[in-house]
Design a protein around this motif. Structure first.
Motif, PDB file in Angstrom:
ATOM      1  N   ASP A  22       0.937  -1.170  -0.091  1.00 45.80           N
ATOM      2  CA  ASP A  22      -0.120   0.066  -0.110  1.00 45.80           C
ATOM      3  C   ASP A  22       0.667   1.336   0.003  1.00 45.80           C
ATOM      4  OD1 ASP A  22      -2.143  -1.822   0.227  1.00 45.80           O
ATOM      5  OD2 ASP A  22      -2.544  -1.461   2.236  1.00 45.80           O
ATOM      6  N   TYR A  23       0.348   2.147  -0.496  1.00 45.26           N
ATOM      7  CA  TYR A  23       1.224   3.543  -0.809  1.00 45.26           C
ATOM      8  C   TYR A  23       0.694   4.528   0.284  1.00 45.26           C
ATOM      9  CZ  TYR A  23       3.451   7.721  -2.970  1.00 45.26           C
ATOM     10  OH  TYR A  23       3.972   8.664  -3.231  1.00 45.26           O
ATOM     11  N   ASN A  24       1.245   4.845   1.185  1.00 42.66           N
ATOM     12  CA  ASN A  24       0.903   5.917   2.089  1.00 42.66           C
ATOM     13  C   ASN A  24       0.826   7.239   1.818  1.00 42.66           C
ATOM     14  OD1 ASN A  24       0.390   7.544   4.556  1.00 42.66           O
ATOM     15  ND2 ASN A  24       1.889   6.471   5.767  1.00 42.66           N
ATOM     16  N   VAL A  25      -0.122   7.952   1.656  1.00 41.91           N
ATOM     17  CA  VAL A  25       0.088   9.192   1.114  1.00 41.91           C
ATOM     18  C   VAL A  25       0.144  10.359   2.070  1.00 41.91           C
ATOM     19  CG1 VAL A  25      -1.755  11.183  -0.039  1.00 41.91           C
ATOM     20  CG2 VAL A  25      -1.848   8.415  -0.720  1.00 41.91           C
ATOM     21  N   GLU A  26       0.136  10.138   3.209  1.00 36.19           N
ATOM     22  CA  GLU A  26       0.386  10.981   4.211  1.00 36.19           C
ATOM     23  C   GLU A  26       2.085  11.410   4.537  1.00 36.19           C
ATOM     24  OE1 GLU A  26      -1.716  10.613   8.278  1.00 36.19           O
ATOM     25  OE2 GLU A  26      -2.054   8.763   7.187  1.00 36.19           O
ATOM     26  N   TYR A  66      -2.642   0.024  -8.082  1.00 38.19           N
ATOM     27  CA  TYR A  66      -3.789   0.093  -6.944  1.00 38.19           C
ATOM     28  C   TYR A  66      -5.013   0.215  -7.496  1.00 38.19           C
ATOM     29  CZ  TYR A  66       0.685   1.540  -4.919  1.00 38.19           C
ATOM     30  OH  TYR A  66       2.059   1.771  -4.456  1.00 38.19           O
ATOM     31  N   ASP A  67      -5.897  -0.319  -6.357  1.00 37.10           N
ATOM     32  CA  ASP A  67      -7.508  -0.528  -6.894  1.00 37.10           C
ATOM     33  C   ASP A  67      -8.005   0.689  -6.415  1.00 37.10           C
ATOM     34  OD1 ASP A  67      -7.476  -3.153  -8.105  1.00 37.10           O
ATOM     35  OD2 ASP A  67      -7.820  -4.102  -6.362  1.00 37.10           O
ATOM     36  N   CYS A  68      -7.834   1.190  -5.305  1.00 39.88           N
ATOM     37  CA  CYS A  68      -8.615   2.217  -4.857  1.00 39.88           C
ATOM     38  C   CYS A  68      -7.952   3.136  -3.871  1.00 39.88           C
ATOM     39  CB  CYS A  68      -9.858   1.765  -4.147  1.00 39.88           C
ATOM     40  SG  CYS A  68      -9.322   0.777  -2.598  1.00 39.88           S
ATOM     41  N   ILE A  69      -8.578   4.018  -3.221  1.00 41.46           N
ATOM     42  CA  ILE A  69      -7.856   5.139  -2.344  1.00 41.46           C
ATOM     43  C   ILE A  69      -8.639   5.177  -0.902  1.00 41.46           C
ATOM     44  CG2 ILE A  69      -7.001   7.500  -1.877  1.00 41.46           C
ATOM     45  CD1 ILE A  69      -7.033   7.776  -4.924  1.00 41.46           C
ATOM     46  N   VAL A  70      -8.097   5.022   0.056  1.00 47.24           N
ATOM     47  CA  VAL A  70      -8.940   4.658   1.459  1.00 47.24           C
ATOM     48  C   VAL A  70      -8.601   5.900   2.324  1.00 47.24           C
ATOM     49  CG1 VAL A  70      -9.601   3.302   3.191  1.00 47.24           C
ATOM     50  CG2 VAL A  70      -9.114   2.186   0.842  1.00 47.24           C
ATOM     51  N   ILE A  71      -9.602   6.705   2.586  1.00 48.00           N
ATOM     52  CA  ILE A  71      -9.198   7.515   3.761  1.00 48.00           C
ATOM     53  C   ILE A  71      -9.864   7.164   4.858  1.00 48.00           C
ATOM     54  CG2 ILE A  71     -11.230   9.389   2.920  1.00 48.00           C
ATOM     55  CD1 ILE A  71      -9.321  11.588   3.893  1.00 48.00           C
ATOM     56  N   GLU A  72      -9.319   7.282   5.782  1.00 50.71           N
ATOM     57  CA  GLU A  72     -10.012   6.787   6.940  1.00 50.71           C
ATOM     58  C   GLU A  72      -9.708   7.970   8.419  1.00 50.71           C
ATOM     59  OE1 GLU A  72     -10.679   2.940   9.893  1.00 50.71           O
ATOM     60  OE2 GLU A  72      -9.229   2.815   8.571  1.00 50.71           O
ATOM     61  N   LYS A 107     -19.805   9.367   9.519  1.00 46.65           N
ATOM     62  CA  LYS A 107     -18.863   8.105   9.258  1.00 46.65           C
ATOM     63  C   LYS A 107     -17.390   8.606   9.450  1.00 46.65           C
ATOM     64  CE  LYS A 107     -22.342   6.328   7.222  1.00 46.65           C
ATOM     65  NZ  LYS A 107     -22.685   4.997   7.601  1.00 46.65           N
ATOM     66  N   LYS A 108     -16.712   7.511   9.275  1.00 46.68           N
ATOM     67  CA  LYS A 108     -15.235   7.344   9.447  1.00 46.68           C
ATOM     68  C   LYS A 108     -14.380   6.977   8.437  1.00 46.68           C
ATOM     69  CE  LYS A 108     -13.648   5.524  13.418  1.00 46.68           C
ATOM     70  NZ  LYS A 108     -13.471   4.584  14.585  1.00 46.68           N
ATOM     71  N   LYS A 109     -15.059   6.595   7.363  1.00 48.63           N
ATOM     72  CA  LYS A 109     -14.136   5.993   6.442  1.00 48.63           C
ATOM     73  C   LYS A 109     -14.772   6.217   4.813  1.00 48.63           C
ATOM     74  CE  LYS A 109     -12.167   1.703   5.156  1.00 48.63           C
ATOM     75  NZ  LYS A 109     -11.892   0.194   5.703  1.00 48.63           N
ATOM     76  N   ALA A 110     -14.085   6.394   3.646  1.00 48.61           N
ATOM     77  CA  ALA A 110     -14.525   6.312   2.406  1.00 48.61           C
ATOM     78  C   ALA A 110     -13.416   5.491   1.540  1.00 48.61           C
ATOM     79  CB  ALA A 110     -14.896   7.780   2.032  1.00 48.61           C
ATOM     80  N   VAL A 111     -14.038   5.234   0.275  1.00 48.86           N
ATOM     81  CA  VAL A 111     -13.115   4.617  -0.536  1.00 48.86           C
ATOM     82  C   VAL A 111     -13.498   5.146  -1.972  1.00 48.86           C
ATOM     83  CG1 VAL A 111     -12.401   2.592  -1.735  1.00 48.86           C
ATOM     84  CG2 VAL A 111     -13.274   2.578   0.500  1.00 48.86           C
ATOM     85  N   LEU A 112     -12.453   5.592  -2.651  1.00 57.69           N
ATOM     86  CA  LEU A 112     -12.638   6.308  -3.716  1.00 57.69           C
ATOM     87  C   LEU A 112     -11.817   5.547  -4.821  1.00 57.69           C
ATOM     88  CD1 LEU A 112     -13.417   9.031  -5.297  1.00 57.69           C
ATOM     89  CD2 LEU A 112     -10.840   9.862  -4.828  1.00 57.69           C
ATOM     90  N   ASN A 139      -4.430   5.872   2.274  1.00 60.98           N
ATOM     91  CA  ASN A 139      -3.554   4.783   1.813  1.00 60.98           C
ATOM     92  C   ASN A 139      -4.153   4.679   0.033  1.00 60.98           C
ATOM     93  OD1 ASN A 139      -1.563   4.090   3.382  1.00 60.98           O
ATOM     94  ND2 ASN A 139      -3.198   3.656   4.827  1.00 60.98           N
ATOM     95  N   LEU A 140      -3.294   4.347  -0.767  1.00 56.21           N
ATOM     96  CA  LEU A 140      -3.454   3.899  -2.175  1.00 56.21           C
ATOM     97  C   LEU A 140      -3.487   2.193  -1.857  1.00 56.21           C
ATOM     98  CD1 LEU A 140      -1.085   5.822  -4.421  1.00 56.21           C
ATOM     99  CD2 LEU A 140      -3.622   6.223  -4.004  1.00 56.21           C
ATOM    100  N   LYS A 141      -4.406   1.503  -2.033  1.00 56.10           N
ATOM    101  CA  LYS A 141      -4.519   0.317  -1.592  1.00 56.10           C
ATOM    102  C   LYS A 141      -4.138  -0.709  -2.794  1.00 56.10           C
ATOM    103  CE  LYS A 141      -6.017   0.005   2.684  1.00 56.10           C
ATOM    104  NZ  LYS A 141      -5.011  -0.616   3.570  1.00 56.10           N
ATOM    105  N   GLU A 142      -3.517  -1.655  -2.760  1.00 55.36           N
ATOM    106  CA  GLU A 142      -2.938  -2.616  -3.626  1.00 55.36           C
ATOM    107  C   GLU A 142      -4.006  -3.438  -4.237  1.00 55.36           C
ATOM    108  OE1 GLU A 142      -0.111  -5.773  -2.369  1.00 55.36           O
ATOM    109  OE2 GLU A 142      -1.157  -5.752  -0.481  1.00 55.36           O
ATOM    110  N   LYS A 143      -3.976  -3.888  -5.298  1.00 53.64           N
ATOM    111  CA  LYS A 143      -4.676  -4.786  -6.082  1.00 53.64           C
ATOM    112  C   LYS A 143      -4.516  -6.060  -5.371  1.00 53.64           C
ATOM    113  CE  LYS A 143      -4.894  -2.873 -10.717  1.00 53.64           C
ATOM    114  NZ  LYS A 143      -4.681  -2.911 -12.023  1.00 53.64           N
ATOM    115  N   LYS A 144      -5.430  -6.901  -5.382  1.00 55.01           N
ATOM    116  CA  LYS A 144      -5.469  -8.320  -4.474  1.00 55.01           C
ATOM    117  C   LYS A 144      -5.725  -9.267  -5.619  1.00 55.01           C
ATOM    118  CE  LYS A 144      -5.930  -6.458  -0.375  1.00 55.01           C
ATOM    119  NZ  LYS A 144      -4.863  -6.369   0.622  1.00 55.01           N
TER     120      LYS A 144
END
Length: 144
Positions: A22-26, A66-72, A107-112, A139-144
């Protein structure tokens, strides 16, 4: 021998791309617009007025792996937040194309899911009203 070495290198490249992390955007520097502030040590964003925000410049990052971007967020949001990706691709009016997802209050989380994964210019966040939110992860989430 060269053929075996070439096969070994290709296998290594294939395996490493399958096991992409995963890629940590922070880790990228946050740039605000308006008067929004970001405290990198506490991962806290302070929105001082409606619709102010900021983001992380990714310099046309290729996100194809990556499949998606997840912000939490650490806690449920006290206000609605808009989370977006901006691409280097442009529309017919010569404006950069964006993907957006609304994260409702409570809410606490979203997926883009990025539309143009091969060239992401940046990620942004803005809030409907003043307030403070604390990021848990982006994070950018890796392809599974």
């Amino acid at each position: 021998m060269k053929k075996n070495l070439l096969i070994a290198v290709l296998l290594l490249l294939t395996v490493s791309s399958v096991w992409a992390k995963d890629y940590n955007v922070e880790t990228k520097k946050f740039k605000s617009w308006g008067e929004a502030q970001f405290d990198a040590e506490t991962a806290t964003i302070t929105f001082t007025k409606n619709w102010q925000g900021g983001g992380w410049w990714l310099s046309r990052l290729d996100c194809s792996a990556y499949d998606c971007i997840v912000i939490e967020f650490e806690e449920a949001l006290p206000m609605d937040v808009m989370f977006m990706a901006t691409y280097s691709a442009k529309d017919d009016k010569d404006q950069k194309i964006k993907s957006k997802v609304k994260v409702p209050a409570g809410k606490k989380k979203a997926v883009l899911e990025p539309a143009y994964k091969n060239s992401v210019d940046g990620l942004g966040i803005s809030a409907t009203k003043a307030g403070v939110v604390k990021l848990k992860s982006l994070n950018l989430k890796e392809k599974k």
